[in-house]
Design an enzyme around this catalytic site. Structure first.
Site, PDB file in Angstrom:
ATOM      1  N   ALA A  49       1.044  -3.004  -2.555  1.00 23.10           N
ATOM      2  CA  ALA A  49       1.966  -3.439  -3.609  1.00 23.10           C
ATOM      3  C   ALA A  49       1.759  -2.739  -4.966  1.00 23.10           C
ATOM      4  O   ALA A  49       2.705  -2.139  -5.501  1.00 23.10           O
ATOM      5  CB  ALA A  49       1.887  -4.960  -3.741  1.00 23.10           C
ATOM      6  N   GLN A 202      -3.590  -0.614   9.010  1.00 23.26           N
ATOM      7  CA  GLN A 202      -4.130  -0.329   7.671  1.00 23.26           C
ATOM      8  C   GLN A 202      -5.605  -0.714   7.555  1.00 23.26           C
ATOM      9  O   GLN A 202      -6.339  -0.128   6.771  1.00 23.26           O
ATOM     10  CB  GLN A 202      -3.322  -1.090   6.599  1.00 23.26           C
ATOM     11  CG  GLN A 202      -1.919  -0.583   6.365  1.00 23.26           C
ATOM     12  CD  GLN A 202      -0.899  -1.315   7.203  1.00 23.26           C
ATOM     13  OE1 GLN A 202      -1.197  -1.774   8.307  1.00 23.26           O
ATOM     14  NE2 GLN A 202       0.318  -1.431   6.712  1.00 23.26           N
ATOM     15  N   ASP A 243       1.540  -9.307  -1.615  1.00 27.86           N
ATOM     16  CA  ASP A 243       2.720  -8.497  -1.966  1.00 27.86           C
ATOM     17  C   ASP A 243       3.665  -9.241  -2.884  1.00 27.86           C
ATOM     18  O   ASP A 243       4.409  -8.635  -3.654  1.00 27.86           O
ATOM     19  CB  ASP A 243       3.448  -8.057  -0.704  1.00 27.86           C
ATOM     20  CG  ASP A 243       2.627  -6.996   0.011  1.00 27.86           C
ATOM     21  OD1 ASP A 243       1.726  -7.374   0.782  1.00 27.86           O
ATOM     22  OD2 ASP A 243       2.840  -5.809  -0.273  1.00 27.86           O
ATOM     23  N   ASN A 253       1.903 -11.602   2.329  1.00 31.62           N
ATOM     24  CA  ASN A 253       0.973 -10.481   2.522  1.00 31.62           C
ATOM     25  C   ASN A 253       1.193  -9.952   3.939  1.00 31.62           C
ATOM     26  O   ASN A 253       2.017 -10.476   4.691  1.00 31.62           O
ATOM     27  CB  ASN A 253      -0.479 -10.923   2.294  1.00 31.62           C
ATOM     28  CG  ASN A 253      -1.428  -9.729   2.205  1.00 31.62           C
ATOM     29  OD1 ASN A 253      -1.174  -8.779   1.459  1.00 31.62           O
ATOM     30  ND2 ASN A 253      -2.515  -9.748   2.959  1.00 31.62           N
TER      31      ASN A 253
HETATM   32  O1  MRU Z   1       2.899  -2.555   4.322  1.00 26.74           O
HETATM   33  P1  MRU Z   1       1.806  -2.296   3.339  1.00 26.74           P
HETATM   34  O2  MRU Z   1       0.694  -1.459   3.884  1.00 26.74           O
HETATM   35  O3  MRU Z   1       2.354  -1.789   2.025  1.00 26.74           O
HETATM   36  O4  MRU Z   1       1.206  -3.748   3.040  1.00 26.74           O
HETATM   37  C1  MRU Z   1       0.139  -3.861   2.154  1.00 26.74           C
HETATM   38  C2  MRU Z   1      -0.386  -5.229   2.036  1.00 26.74           C
HETATM   39  O5  MRU Z   1       0.089  -6.151   2.648  1.00 26.74           O
HETATM   40  C3  MRU Z   1      -1.487  -5.426   1.042  1.00 26.74           C
HETATM   41  O6  MRU Z   1      -2.367  -6.435   1.445  1.00 26.74           O
HETATM   42  C4  MRU Z   1      -0.856  -5.844  -0.291  1.00 26.74           C
HETATM   43  O7  MRU Z   1       0.129  -4.939  -0.673  1.00 26.74           O
HETATM   44  C5  MRU Z   1      -1.863  -5.944  -1.376  1.00 26.74           C
HETATM   45  S1  MRU Z   1      -2.396  -4.363  -1.929  1.00 26.74           S
HETATM   46  C6  MRU Z   1      -3.474  -4.562  -3.195  1.00 26.74           C
END
Ligand code: MRU
Length: 353
Positions: A49, A202, A243, A253
């Site tokens: 995010a 991830q 997010d 999230n």
């Molecule tokens: O789909 P992504 O990889 O963008 O999702 C990321 C997440 O869900 C993270 O946990 C969230 O953005 C927090 S990042 C500090």
């Protein structure tokens, strides 16, 4: 400490670490046009995010440069084009509110500036740099506040996280992983358990890579192992990122976060969300209004080039889920840690630049 900066500005362009290639390859991609930045956000070259917010801000700087290259230096023409570039960037990913927060901040900076049109790209670059620097500082504060609320244990802490909320997902320190990083630096961490985070991995690819860069002991587990690890007494606390957080503390999230929160509650394990103020969306009363991004079926049906399923099945691939506030022990922000129900009262007035 290894510095990881997923989004940087260099001369007249942005540089992104290509997160789709990690951990096999560390490469930076040069982004010279706003359309390329929109593509990079959509295809998750840059993700997480706060990092998406920083990337979006630089996308508008690139857009501002383009407008002045292609059009006469007229304020109205400039602002009209900037708004349409903003729309393109906004349309890339719907869930992380930091994207919209950053785009709005950039548009406000352009509208409020009294400088000659030719200087507006410079004003926007200053704003984007400020957003990036502020996020770095903010995450360090989140790290420090998180340390204060982690449980006291007779042994060093075993933490669990889901997805990647690290340096790669922010300007360069991390929210949830910022807390982990602080615990490690202070000698309070024994080990981080990282959910692999299907379908885009991830956790296995990015969180594990960051930990290896920092020398933080990390154990990767499949998502379905989290409850078992809790039952085995291997986890002292959970820390995840966010997010978008609604006014009542309901938190969007990465998909699978809700499962982890349910398991943590069943085992009496504290479950913390770590996020900056820019992730709060006080316009939404609760999590039911948070838009959930739907991603392509291939992310579930294939592993690289290999198809995992027989022909003829259908797929459902929501990228995020909502963890109800009732499952969250505390929300760790740059201003301290709050009970989900206290969040709105604390932040309702704090929306200025
Ligand atoms: O789909 P992504 O990889 O963008 O999702 C990321 C997440 O869900 C993270 O946990 C969230 O953005 C927090 S990042 C500090």
């Amino acid at each position: 400490m290894t510095q990881i900066y997923p989004v940087l500005w260099f001369q007249d362009h942005a540089l992104l670490i290509d997160q789709n290639r990690l951990p096999q390859e560390y490469t930076q991609i040069k982004i010279s046009r706003s359309g390329e930045m929109a593509w990079a956000i959509k295809t998750m070259v840059v993700r997480g995010a706060p990092a998406i917010g920083v990337a979006a801000a630089y996308g508008l700087v690139l857009g501002a440069q383009e407008i002045l290259r292609d059009h006469p230096p007229d304020r109205q023409i400039f602002l009209d084009h900037l708004r349409s570039i903003a729309e393109e960037i906004r349309s890339t990913r719907p869930t992380a509110v930091n994207l919209f927060w950053a785009v709005d901040k950039m548009l406000r900076a352009a509208h409020q500036s009294g400088v000659a049109v030719a200087h507006l790209p410079g004003i926007l670059l200053e704003k984007a740099e400020e957003i990036r620097r502020q996020d770095l500082y903010t995450c360090q504060q989140i790290g420090a506040h998180g340390l204060a609320v982690l449980p006291a244990t007779p042994h060093r802490l075993r933490l669990l996280t889901h997805c990647n909320a690290g340096a790669l997902a922010t300007a360069g320190y991390g929210t949830a992983l910022g807390v982990v990083r602080s615990a490690w630096t202070e000698g309070r961490l024994e080990r981080l358990y990282a959910d692999e985070t299907r379908p885009r991995l991830q956790g296995a690819r990015l969180t594990a890579w960051e930990c290896v860069q920092e020398g933080i002991p990390v154990t990767v587990i499949t998502d379905s192992m989290a409850a078992h690890c809790m039952q085995q007494g291997l986890i002292d606390a959970v820390v995840v990122g966010a997010d978008r957080i609604a006014a009542n503390g309901d938190t969007a999230n990465k998909i699978g976060t809700y499962n982890v929160a349910l398991a943590a509650q069943a085992h009496g394990i504290p479950f913390f969300v770590a996020a900056p103020q820019s992730t709060l969306d006080l316009s939404l009363a609760d999590g039911s209004g948070i838009p959930i991004e739907q991603r392509p079926p291939e992310e579930v049906s294939r592993l690289g080039e290999v198809s995992l399923t027989p022909a003829g099945v259908s797929f459902y691939n929501p990228a995020f889920d909502i963890t109800p506030a009732a499952l969250i022990t505390g929300i760790i922000t740059e201003h301290g840690t709050f009970k989900p129900q206290d969040l709105a009262a604390k932040f309702v007035l704090a929306t200025s630049d």
